[in-house]
Design an enzyme around this catalytic site. Structure first.
Site, PDB file in Angstrom:
ATOM      1  N   GLU A  58       4.017  -9.178  -6.760  1.00  0.00           N
ATOM      2  CA  GLU A  58       3.435  -8.445  -7.883  1.00  0.00           C
ATOM      3  C   GLU A  58       3.692  -9.167  -9.204  1.00  0.00           C
ATOM      4  O   GLU A  58       2.850  -9.167 -10.106  1.00  0.00           O
ATOM      5  CB  GLU A  58       4.009  -7.035  -7.943  1.00  0.00           C
ATOM      6  CG  GLU A  58       3.653  -6.135  -6.764  1.00  0.00           C
ATOM      7  CD  GLU A  58       4.549  -6.355  -5.548  1.00  0.00           C
ATOM      8  OE1 GLU A  58       4.321  -5.682  -4.535  1.00  0.00           O
ATOM      9  OE2 GLU A  58       5.467  -7.186  -5.614  1.00  0.00           O
ATOM     10  N   PRO A 267      11.274 -18.292   4.737  1.00  0.00           N
ATOM     11  CA  PRO A 267      11.581 -16.864   4.847  1.00  0.00           C
ATOM     12  C   PRO A 267      11.295 -16.118   3.541  1.00  0.00           C
ATOM     13  O   PRO A 267      11.399 -16.691   2.455  1.00  0.00           O
ATOM     14  CB  PRO A 267      13.080 -16.847   5.173  1.00  0.00           C
ATOM     15  CG  PRO A 267      13.340 -18.181   5.793  1.00  0.00           C
ATOM     16  CD  PRO A 267      12.439 -19.126   5.055  1.00  0.00           C
ATOM     17  N   ARG A 268      10.944 -14.859   3.673  1.00  0.00           N
ATOM     18  CA  ARG A 268      10.574 -14.050   2.512  1.00  0.00           C
ATOM     19  C   ARG A 268      11.764 -13.779   1.605  1.00  0.00           C
ATOM     20  O   ARG A 268      11.632 -13.779   0.388  1.00  0.00           O
ATOM     21  CB  ARG A 268       9.974 -12.723   2.992  1.00  0.00           C
ATOM     22  CG  ARG A 268       9.559 -11.759   1.882  1.00  0.00           C
ATOM     23  CD  ARG A 268       8.391 -12.269   1.097  1.00  0.00           C
ATOM     24  NE  ARG A 268       7.934 -11.294   0.104  1.00  0.00           N
ATOM     25  CZ  ARG A 268       6.920 -11.502  -0.719  1.00  0.00           C
ATOM     26  NH1 ARG A 268       6.252 -12.644  -0.666  1.00  0.00           N
ATOM     27  NH2 ARG A 268       6.560 -10.583  -1.578  1.00  0.00           N
ATOM     28  N   GLY A 309      10.683 -20.085  -5.509  1.00  0.00           N
ATOM     29  CA  GLY A 309       9.590 -20.505  -6.373  1.00  0.00           C
ATOM     30  C   GLY A 309       8.824 -21.728  -5.932  1.00  0.00           C
ATOM     31  O   GLY A 309       8.019 -22.264  -6.699  1.00  0.00           O
ATOM     32  N   LEU A 336      -3.989 -15.284  -0.327  1.00  0.00           N
ATOM     33  CA  LEU A 336      -4.836 -15.999  -1.278  1.00  0.00           C
ATOM     34  C   LEU A 336      -4.200 -17.276  -1.815  1.00  0.00           C
ATOM     35  O   LEU A 336      -4.916 -18.196  -2.240  1.00  0.00           O
ATOM     36  CB  LEU A 336      -5.218 -15.085  -2.445  1.00  0.00           C
ATOM     37  CG  LEU A 336      -6.177 -13.949  -2.083  1.00  0.00           C
ATOM     38  CD1 LEU A 336      -6.430 -13.068  -3.298  1.00  0.00           C
ATOM     39  CD2 LEU A 336      -7.486 -14.480  -1.530  1.00  0.00           C
ATOM     40  N   GLU A 337      -2.866 -17.359  -1.830  1.00  0.00           N
ATOM     41  CA  GLU A 337      -2.232 -18.573  -2.337  1.00  0.00           C
ATOM     42  C   GLU A 337      -2.577 -19.788  -1.473  1.00  0.00           C
ATOM     43  O   GLU A 337      -3.031 -20.813  -2.002  1.00  0.00           O
ATOM     44  CB  GLU A 337      -0.717 -18.370  -2.455  1.00  0.00           C
ATOM     45  CG  GLU A 337      -0.345 -17.409  -3.580  1.00  0.00           C
ATOM     46  CD  GLU A 337       1.160 -17.240  -3.714  1.00  0.00           C
ATOM     47  OE1 GLU A 337       1.888 -17.659  -2.791  1.00  0.00           O
ATOM     48  OE2 GLU A 337       1.603 -16.700  -4.735  1.00  0.00           O
TER      49      GLU A 337
END
Length: 421
Positions: A58, A267-268, A309, A336-337
């Site tokens: 977000e 990993p997230r 990042g 979308l990235e």
């Protein structure tokens, strides 16, 4: 259940909130400080605009919008809140000290009331679906305009809202505006009781992702540094426990056809880095952790993206991408990235949080749904072997992003009306 009962229940379970923080702190050092912010104790300066952007996804979507607001209204003081360390890190990276930043307090009435009283915002922008009954209540008590931007609402979430209508309907009716990502989301908000005049379809800010030349050049240089210019390279981005073993199995199968193939696993959440590394090593694959800055050798089979990042750069350094949170029941993450980078995209079947976007990409031929390790490996091999099919999928992914740009301008127009109002 109304808001009063909801507030009482939150107080009753507040000891569990402390246990939750303790558990997260045990697993990740990023949760070991700043607890005062989560209970509204931190001293804050008054602000003109409050933006809540939840986590990294977000926040990344909100950054261009906030930067446009800053450029147009340099006199405005802005506070940005998140709930996760990854989102917090992205705010700091993108804005430095040009904004005030802290975690959003838990929705305990006393914490949120104290938080809102300190800030006294004239306007609040909440990204996507992060709606909290007490937060909305006290913002409106403070006469703040509240806009839900980049708003999405899945059929499952709408059903949950409908089931708890005594709590959710009063909250939704307090919103001054909703910038919906899609016609379906807009219709669901209206069906729940939001005044149609307050809902506008603006598309998703995620389509307005900006891939700058510097990022692309960095990605190309990184791939060259990894000695991978002529290797098949794929990224598994924003992945979770439960998906690690599937990805490892798929890569192992890929290596049987392409022995020099390279997987970048990202990993997230930071607390999952060590778990992912252990699973990769236990599978007998040669691993380099990005954070160690060790050289990637010709024999390296997996790079673990255990930094913050860099995911977009990793997408730029690869040929194909699997977007995680979709091979387990989680809801998926933003496809979308990689699509904007021109990568053919794969997702598992559980992508409900990005339903419209994923199906748009899928219908255009830029995204393929894979159910398991065998299907994932087979699709990777197919596109690595068939340049025509690869180029078609790559072009389709990029075209979907290009054709759906424009949400930023529409949402900025709504924000301007609230700021001037």
């Amino acid at each position: 259940m109304n808001r009063s009962l909801y507030s009482v229940l939150l107080y009753l379970i507040s000891p569990l909130i402390l246990l939750y923080l303790t558990f997260r702190a045990f697993k990740s050092k990023d949760y070991r400080g700043r607890w005062g912010e989560r209970f509204g104790i931190k001293r804050l300066a008054k602000t003109d605009l409050l933006v809540h952007s939840v986590s990294m996804g977000e926040t990344l979507a909100a950054v261009p919008l906030i930067k446009q607001i800053q450029a147009r209204h340099p006199q405005l003081s802005i506070t940005i809140t998140t709930t996760s360390p990854t989102g917090s890190a992205e705010v700091t990276r993108a804005f430095g000290d040009s904004v005030q930043h802290c975690y959003l307090p838990f929705d305990l009435a006393c914490c949120v009331r104290r938080f809102v009283k300190q800030l006294s915002p004239k306007c609040c922008i909440i990204m996507e679906t992060e709606l909290w009954p007490n937060l909305i209540h006290y913002l409106k008590q403070a006469d703040a305009q509240v806009l839900l931007a980049n708003a999405r609402l899945s059929a499952k979430s709408a059903a949950s809202y409908r089931k708890n209508h005594k709590l959710t309907l009063p909250m939704l009716k307090l919103l001054d505006g909703i910038a919906a990502q899609s016609e379906q989301a807009a219709e669901r908000f209206i069906e729940l009781g939001v005044c149609p005049d307050r809902v506008k379809v603006c598309g998703s800010l995620k389509f307005d992702i900006n891939i700058d030349v510097e990022r692309v050049n960095t990605a190309k240089a990184l791939r060259k540094q990894w000695l991978a210019a002529d290797k098949p390279v794929w990224v598994a981005g924003s992945v979770h426990p439960g998906e690690f073993s599937i990805l490892i199995q798929a890569h192992t199968q890929l290596l049987q056809t392409y022995p020099n193939a390279l997987m970048i696993m990202v990993p997230r959440h930071p607390e999952q880095f060590d778990t992912a590394a252990a699973e990769i090593k236990n599978a007998g694959l040669t691993l380099v952790r990005r954070s160690t800055e060790e050289p990637v050798l010709a024999c390296t089979q997996v790079i673990l993206g255990d930094t913050m990042g860099e995911l977009l750069t990793f997408y730029g350094a690869a040929d194909q991408a699997l977007v995680g949170g979709s091979l387990i029941v989680h809801g998926g993450h933003n496809p979308l990235e990689p699509a904007a980078m021109g990568l053919p995209v794969m997702m598992g079947p559980n992508y409900r949080d990005f339903n419209e976007i994923s199906e748009l990409l899928q219908s255009a031929g830029g995204l393929t749904v894979v159910d398991d390790a065998a299907a994932l490996a087979a699709h990777l091999i197919e596109l690595f072997a068939n340049s025509e099919a690869y180029n078609q999928a790559s072009l389709a992914a990029k075209e979907v992003v290009a054709q759906n740009r424009g949400s930023l301008a529409k949402q900025l127009k709504m924000v301007e009306a609230f700021i001037h109002g």
